[in-house]
Design a protein around this motif. Structure first.
Motif, PDB file in Angstrom:
ATOM      1  N   SER A 139       0.830  -1.211   0.000  1.00 50.29           N
ATOM      2  CA  SER A 139       0.000   0.000   0.000  1.00 50.29           C
ATOM      3  C   SER A 139       0.860   1.255   0.000  1.00 50.29           C
ATOM      4  O   SER A 139       0.511   2.259  -0.634  1.00 50.29           O
ATOM      5  CB  SER A 139      -0.923   0.013   1.222  1.00 50.29           C
ATOM      6  N   GLN A 140       1.977   1.208   0.698  1.00 53.32           N
ATOM      7  CA  GLN A 140       2.891   2.348   0.729  1.00 53.32           C
ATOM      8  C   GLN A 140       3.463   2.618  -0.662  1.00 53.32           C
ATOM      9  O   GLN A 140       3.511   3.767  -1.114  1.00 53.32           O
ATOM     10  CB  GLN A 140       4.016   2.103   1.727  1.00 53.32           C
ATOM     11  N   ILE A 141       3.871   1.565  -1.339  1.00 54.12           N
ATOM     12  CA  ILE A 141       4.440   1.716  -2.684  1.00 54.12           C
ATOM     13  C   ILE A 141       3.379   2.230  -3.644  1.00 54.12           C
ATOM     14  O   ILE A 141       3.638   3.134  -4.450  1.00 54.12           O
ATOM     15  CB  ILE A 141       5.052   0.387  -3.176  1.00 54.12           C
ATOM     16  N   LEU A 142       2.173   1.704  -3.565  1.00 55.48           N
ATOM     17  CA  LEU A 142       1.087   2.160  -4.417  1.00 55.48           C
ATOM     18  C   LEU A 142       0.791   3.641  -4.173  1.00 55.48           C
ATOM     19  O   LEU A 142       0.631   4.416  -5.120  1.00 55.48           O
ATOM     20  CB  LEU A 142      -0.171   1.324  -4.178  1.00 55.48           C
ATOM     21  N   TYR A 143       0.760   4.042  -2.911  1.00 55.29           N
ATOM     22  CA  TYR A 143       0.519   5.439  -2.558  1.00 55.29           C
ATOM     23  C   TYR A 143       1.594   6.347  -3.166  1.00 55.29           C
ATOM     24  O   TYR A 143       1.288   7.374  -3.771  1.00 55.29           O
ATOM     25  CB  TYR A 143       0.499   5.587  -1.034  1.00 55.29           C
ATOM     26  N   LEU A 144       2.856   5.946  -3.010  1.00 52.84           N
ATOM     27  CA  LEU A 144       3.958   6.753  -3.545  1.00 52.84           C
ATOM     28  C   LEU A 144       3.899   6.847  -5.068  1.00 52.84           C
ATOM     29  O   LEU A 144       4.134   7.916  -5.640  1.00 52.84           O
ATOM     30  CB  LEU A 144       5.304   6.189  -3.093  1.00 52.84           C
ATOM     31  N   ILE A 150       7.555  22.422  -5.634  1.00 58.80           N
ATOM     32  CA  ILE A 150       8.607  22.068  -4.674  1.00 58.80           C
ATOM     33  C   ILE A 150       7.974  21.505  -3.406  1.00 58.80           C
ATOM     34  O   ILE A 150       8.462  20.515  -2.847  1.00 58.80           O
ATOM     35  CB  ILE A 150       9.503  23.282  -4.358  1.00 58.80           C
ATOM     36  N   GLY A 151       6.874  22.085  -2.967  1.00 55.54           N
ATOM     37  CA  GLY A 151       6.155  21.570  -1.804  1.00 55.54           C
ATOM     38  C   GLY A 151       5.647  20.161  -2.029  1.00 55.54           C
ATOM     39  O   GLY A 151       5.703  19.319  -1.129  1.00 55.54           O
ATOM     40  N   MET A 152       5.162  19.887  -3.238  1.00 57.77           N
ATOM     41  CA  MET A 152       4.700  18.529  -3.563  1.00 57.77           C
ATOM     42  C   MET A 152       5.855  17.535  -3.461  1.00 57.77           C
ATOM     43  O   MET A 152       5.696  16.430  -2.930  1.00 57.77           O
ATOM     44  CB  MET A 152       4.099  18.489  -4.966  1.00 57.77           C
ATOM     45  N   MET A 153       7.024  17.927  -3.967  1.00 56.82           N
ATOM     46  CA  MET A 153       8.192  17.044  -3.894  1.00 56.82           C
ATOM     47  C   MET A 153       8.652  16.861  -2.451  1.00 56.82           C
ATOM     48  O   MET A 153       9.031  15.755  -2.053  1.00 56.82           O
ATOM     49  CB  MET A 153       9.337  17.589  -4.753  1.00 56.82           C
ATOM     50  N   ASP A 154       8.599  17.925  -1.662  1.00 52.73           N
ATOM     51  CA  ASP A 154       8.962  17.821  -0.240  1.00 52.73           C
ATOM     52  C   ASP A 154       8.026  16.863   0.490  1.00 52.73           C
ATOM     53  O   ASP A 154       8.471  16.041   1.298  1.00 52.73           O
ATOM     54  CB  ASP A 154       8.932  19.196   0.433  1.00 52.73           C
ATOM     55  N   ASP A 155       6.728  16.951   0.201  1.00 52.89           N
ATOM     56  CA  ASP A 155       5.748  16.047   0.821  1.00 52.89           C
ATOM     57  C   ASP A 155       6.023  14.599   0.430  1.00 52.89           C
ATOM     58  O   ASP A 155       5.936  13.691   1.261  1.00 52.89           O
ATOM     59  CB  ASP A 155       4.316  16.421   0.415  1.00 52.89           C
ATOM     60  N   LEU A 156       6.351  14.402  -0.833  1.00 51.30           N
ATOM     61  CA  LEU A 156       6.651  13.060  -1.320  1.00 51.30           C
ATOM     62  C   LEU A 156       7.897  12.508  -0.636  1.00 51.30           C
ATOM     63  O   LEU A 156       7.921  11.352  -0.190  1.00 51.30           O
ATOM     64  CB  LEU A 156       6.847  13.107  -2.834  1.00 51.30           C
ATOM     65  N   GLU A 157       8.907  13.334  -0.505  1.00 47.29           N
ATOM     66  CA  GLU A 157      10.137  12.909   0.171  1.00 47.29           C
ATOM     67  C   GLU A 157       9.869  12.574   1.636  1.00 47.29           C
ATOM     68  O   GLU A 157      10.392  11.590   2.175  1.00 47.29           O
ATOM     69  CB  GLU A 157      11.193  13.999   0.066  1.00 47.29           C
ATOM     70  N   LEU A 158       9.041  13.363   2.298  1.00 49.15           N
ATOM     71  CA  LEU A 158       8.677  13.105   3.687  1.00 49.15           C
ATOM     72  C   LEU A 158       7.989  11.751   3.827  1.00 49.15           C
ATOM     73  O   LEU A 158       8.294  10.971   4.727  1.00 49.15           O
ATOM     74  CB  LEU A 158       7.776  14.221   4.216  1.00 49.15           C
ATOM     75  N   LYS A 159       7.082  11.448   2.901  1.00 47.45           N
ATOM     76  CA  LYS A 159       6.381  10.159   2.947  1.00 47.45           C
ATOM     77  C   LYS A 159       7.356   9.005   2.748  1.00 47.45           C
ATOM     78  O   LYS A 159       7.255   7.981   3.415  1.00 47.45           O
ATOM     79  CB  LYS A 159       5.279  10.100   1.882  1.00 47.45           C
ATOM     80  N   VAL A 160       8.310   9.163   1.831  1.00 47.49           N
ATOM     81  CA  VAL A 160       9.301   8.104   1.607  1.00 47.49           C
ATOM     82  C   VAL A 160      10.072   7.863   2.905  1.00 47.49           C
ATOM     83  O   VAL A 160      10.274   6.718   3.307  1.00 47.49           O
ATOM     84  CB  VAL A 160      10.261   8.485   0.464  1.00 47.49           C
ATOM     85  N   GLN A 161      10.479   8.927   3.571  1.00 49.04           N
ATOM     86  CA  GLN A 161      11.221   8.793   4.836  1.00 49.04           C
ATOM     87  C   GLN A 161      10.367   8.128   5.913  1.00 49.04           C
ATOM     88  O   GLN A 161      10.854   7.288   6.664  1.00 49.04           O
ATOM     89  CB  GLN A 161      11.722  10.145   5.301  1.00 49.04           C
ATOM     90  N   GLN A 162       9.090   8.494   5.976  1.00 47.85           N
ATOM     91  CA  GLN A 162       8.189   7.897   6.972  1.00 47.85           C
ATOM     92  C   GLN A 162       8.003   6.416   6.706  1.00 47.85           C
ATOM     93  O   GLN A 162       7.996   5.616   7.636  1.00 47.85           O
ATOM     94  CB  GLN A 162       6.828   8.593   6.954  1.00 47.85           C
ATOM     95  N   PHE A 163       7.877   6.052   5.440  1.00 43.67           N
ATOM     96  CA  PHE A 163       7.649   4.643   5.094  1.00 43.67           C
ATOM     97  C   PHE A 163       8.913   3.809   5.303  1.00 43.67           C
ATOM     98  O   PHE A 163       8.828   2.611   5.520  1.00 43.67           O
ATOM     99  CB  PHE A 163       7.176   4.519   3.650  1.00 43.67           C
ATOM    100  N   LYS A 164      10.088   4.431   5.248  1.00 46.73           N
ATOM    101  CA  LYS A 164      11.342   3.710   5.441  1.00 46.73           C
ATOM    102  C   LYS A 164      11.583   3.359   6.900  1.00 46.73           C
ATOM    103  O   LYS A 164      12.314   2.417   7.195  1.00 46.73           O
ATOM    104  CB  LYS A 164      12.513   4.545   4.924  1.00 46.73           C
ATOM    105  N   LYS A 165      10.972   4.103   7.814  1.00 51.94           N
ATOM    106  CA  LYS A 165      11.207   3.859   9.232  1.00 51.94           C
ATOM    107  C   LYS A 165      10.613   2.511   9.646  1.00 51.94           C
ATOM    108  O   LYS A 165       9.498   2.186   9.279  1.00 51.94           O
ATOM    109  CB  LYS A 165      10.565   4.958  10.087  1.00 51.94           C
ATOM    110  N   PRO A 166      11.366   1.737  10.432  1.00 52.38           N
ATOM    111  CA  PRO A 166      10.825   0.452  10.909  1.00 52.38           C
ATOM    112  C   PRO A 166       9.706   0.691  11.914  1.00 52.38           C
ATOM    113  O   PRO A 166       9.742   1.651  12.678  1.00 52.38           O
ATOM    114  CB  PRO A 166      12.032  -0.222  11.575  1.00 52.38           C
ATOM    115  N   GLU A 167       8.719  -0.177  11.845  1.00 51.69           N
ATOM    116  CA  GLU A 167       7.585  -0.035  12.771  1.00 51.69           C
ATOM    117  C   GLU A 167       7.715  -0.931  13.963  1.00 51.69           C
ATOM    118  O   GLU A 167       8.320  -1.900  13.997  1.00 51.69           O
ATOM    119  CB  GLU A 167       6.284  -0.345  12.037  1.00 51.69           C
TER     120      GLU A 167
END
Length: 60
Positions: free
Chosen positions: A10-15, A43-60
């Motif tokens: 789901s994370q990959i699909l969202y991204l 630029i804000g859209m790209m920043d949001d996308l980068e933030l999501k990638v970082q959030q999804f990379k964090k172990p849960e």
């Protein structure tokens, strides 16, 4: 805003969806009439996308 996305598929699909949305915006931009506000928004859209990638990379 929406439900949290926890599983990898789901994370990959969202991204992918967000990236496609960004690409559509980028393709629709007319370089001759684009102003600073439009560029800031992209630029804000790209920043949001980068933030999501970082959030999804964090172990849960």
């Amino acid at each position: 805003m929406g439900n949290a996305i926890h599983d990898n598929d789901s994370q990959i699909l969202y991204l992918k969806q967000r990236l496609n949305m960004f690409l559509e915006v980028l393709e629709s931009v007319d370089p001759e009439s684009t102003d600073l506000e439009d560029i800031d928004r992209m630029i804000g859209m790209m920043d949001d996308l980068e933030l999501k990638v970082q959030q999804f990379k964090k172990p849960e």
